[in-house]
Design a protein around this motif. Structure first.
Motif, PDB file in Angstrom:
ATOM      1  N   PHE A 266      57.839  46.697  60.314  1.00 17.36           N
ATOM      2  CA  PHE A 266      57.437  48.698  60.500  1.00 17.36           C
ATOM      3  C   PHE A 266      57.998  49.351  62.152  1.00 17.36           C
ATOM      4  CE2 PHE A 266      54.711  45.453  58.686  1.00 17.36           C
ATOM      5  CZ  PHE A 266      53.949  46.095  57.346  1.00 17.36           C
TER       6      PHE A 266
ATOM      7  N   GLU B 129      59.430  52.605  60.104  1.00 20.66           N
ATOM      8  CA  GLU B 129      59.018  53.414  60.229  1.00 20.66           C
ATOM      9  C   GLU B 129      57.934  54.028  61.537  1.00 20.66           C
ATOM     10  OE1 GLU B 129      58.231  50.517  58.864  1.00 20.66           O
ATOM     11  OE2 GLU B 129      58.908  51.352  56.083  1.00 20.66           O
ATOM     12  N   ALA B 130      57.955  53.503  62.388  1.00 26.14           N
ATOM     13  CA  ALA B 130      57.284  53.547  63.753  1.00 26.14           C
ATOM     14  C   ALA B 130      58.405  54.857  64.434  1.00 26.14           C
ATOM     15  CB  ALA B 130      56.923  52.339  65.078  1.00 26.14           C
TER      16      ALA B 130
ATOM     17  N   ILE C  78      51.370  53.249  64.377  1.00 26.36           N
ATOM     18  CA  ILE C  78      51.323  52.564  62.857  1.00 26.36           C
ATOM     19  C   ILE C  78      50.645  51.072  62.894  1.00 26.36           C
ATOM     20  CG2 ILE C  78      51.971  51.037  60.617  1.00 26.36           C
ATOM     21  CD1 ILE C  78      54.524  52.658  61.146  1.00 26.36           C
TER      22      ILE C  78
ATOM     23  N   GLN D 201      48.203  49.230  55.166  1.00 27.76           N
ATOM     24  CA  GLN D 201      48.504  49.790  56.018  1.00 27.76           C
ATOM     25  C   GLN D 201      46.896  50.202  56.807  1.00 27.76           C
ATOM     26  OE1 GLN D 201      51.761  53.089  56.824  1.00 27.76           O
ATOM     27  NE2 GLN D 201      49.391  54.230  57.534  1.00 27.76           N
TER      28      GLN D 201
ATOM     29  N   SER E   2      47.327  55.347  61.151  1.00 30.15           N
ATOM     30  CA  SER E   2      48.629  55.753  60.803  1.00 30.15           C
ATOM     31  C   SER E   2      48.279  57.097  61.748  1.00 30.15           C
ATOM     32  CB  SER E   2      49.238  55.692  60.329  1.00 30.15           C
ATOM     33  OG  SER E   2      49.855  56.631  59.614  1.00 30.15           O
TER      34      SER E   2
ATOM     35  N   SER F  37      50.807  59.831  62.984  1.00 29.12           N
ATOM     36  CA  SER F  37      52.348  60.680  62.994  1.00 29.12           C
ATOM     37  C   SER F  37      51.931  61.531  64.633  1.00 29.12           C
ATOM     38  CB  SER F  37      53.120  61.483  62.097  1.00 29.12           C
ATOM     39  OG  SER F  37      52.934  61.070  61.394  1.00 29.12           O
TER      40      SER F  37
ATOM     41  N   VAL G  13      54.467  58.026  56.180  1.00 26.83           N
ATOM     42  CA  VAL G  13      54.402  56.125  56.170  1.00 26.83           C
ATOM     43  C   VAL G  13      53.673  55.226  54.951  1.00 26.83           C
ATOM     44  CG1 VAL G  13      54.337  54.510  58.030  1.00 26.83           C
ATOM     45  CG2 VAL G  13      54.174  56.403  58.992  1.00 26.83           C
TER      46      VAL G  13
END
Length: 192
Positions: free
Chosen positions: A106, A109-110, A117, A170, A173, A175, A186
Motif C-alpha cells: 500500500f 497509494e499512501a 491509509i 480498507q 483513509s 487524503s 484510494v
C-alpha cells in the motif's frame, strides 16, 4: 487538542480511536502535531512518545524510483527474520510473505494519494497465518513532497475456527490535499 482535530473541516471522518488498538494510538500521536491540514512531518514521529508500540512500526525514506526507497528503521516485531536487520536497506529486501511486505503493498497509494491509509485482512507472517491491521501515514517537511512513510502494524495468529481470506479491506483513509491539487481516491479493497 485531539477533539479539535476530529472536528476540523479538513479532516475526514476518523476511525474509532481505541487505545487498545496500536494503529489508533500511533495515528493519534502523529496527527496531534498536524492542526492545519498539512501532512505530518518526520519530526512529528517521536519514538519515545510512541513507546512500546515502536517495535511494531517502521519508517521508509521515499526515493525515486520507488523500489529504491529504503527503511530508516524497522521495529523488532516486523522483521522478516528475528536475527535480521532491515534498517537502511532497500525495501526490495523485505520478503513479500511478511506483515511488513504486505504493508508495503500500500506504499504507492499512501505516497501518490497523499493519504493516511488503514487496512486489515489476513496474510502470512513468518510462515504463520495471521489477521492484521496496518496504518501507513505519509510524511513531508514542506507539505509538497512525501519524503517518508510511517508504517504501524499489529497482528495475531489466525485461529483454526476463523475463516481465512486473502482479501484486504480498507478500514479508513484520509487524503492530505496538496496545494492546488485534487485529492486522489484510494481503492477500497485489494486481493493479496
Amino acid at each position: 487538542m485531539l477533539s479539535e482535530l476530529l472536528e476540523a473541516p479538513h479532516v475526514m471522518t476518523m476511525p474509532p480511536l481505541d487505545d487498545r488498538r496500536l494503529v489508533s494510538r500511533v495515528l493519534r500521536h502523529v496527527l496531534q502535531g498536524t492542526t492545519d491540514g498539512r501532512l505530518p512531518r518526520l519530526n512529528d514521529v517521536d519514538p519515545w512518545l510512541v513507546g512500546d508500540d515502536w517495535s511494531n512500526c517502521a519508517l521508509v525514506r521515499i526515493r525515486k524510483p520507488r523500489d529504491q526507497s529504503v527503511f530508516i528503521v524497522v521495529g523488532d516485531n516486523l522483521l522478516s527474520q528475528r536475527e535480521g536487520v532491515l534498517d537502511r536497506e532497500p525495501i526490495s529486501h523485505c520478503p513479500p510473505t511478511t506483515l511488513l511486505g504486505v504493508s508495503l503493498f500500500f506504499l504507492a497509494e499512501a505516497v501518490e494519494g497523499r493519504a493516511a491509509i488503514m487496512v486489515e485482512g489476513g496474510a502470512a507472517h513468518l510462515g504463520t497465518p495471521i489477521l492484521y491491521r496496518t496504518l501507513l501515514v505519509p510524511l513531508s517537511e514542506d507539505d509538497l513532497t512525501v519524503e517518508a512513510v510511517l508504517i504501524a502494524a499489529n497482528f495475531r495468529e489466525h485461529r483454526d475456527e476463523e475463516q481465512t481470506s486473502r482479501v484486504t479491506r480498507q478500514v479508513w483513509s484520509h487524503s492530505f490535499a496538496s496545494r492546488g491539487a485534487e485529492p486522489r481516491r484510494v481503492p477500497r479493497e485489494a486481493a493479496l
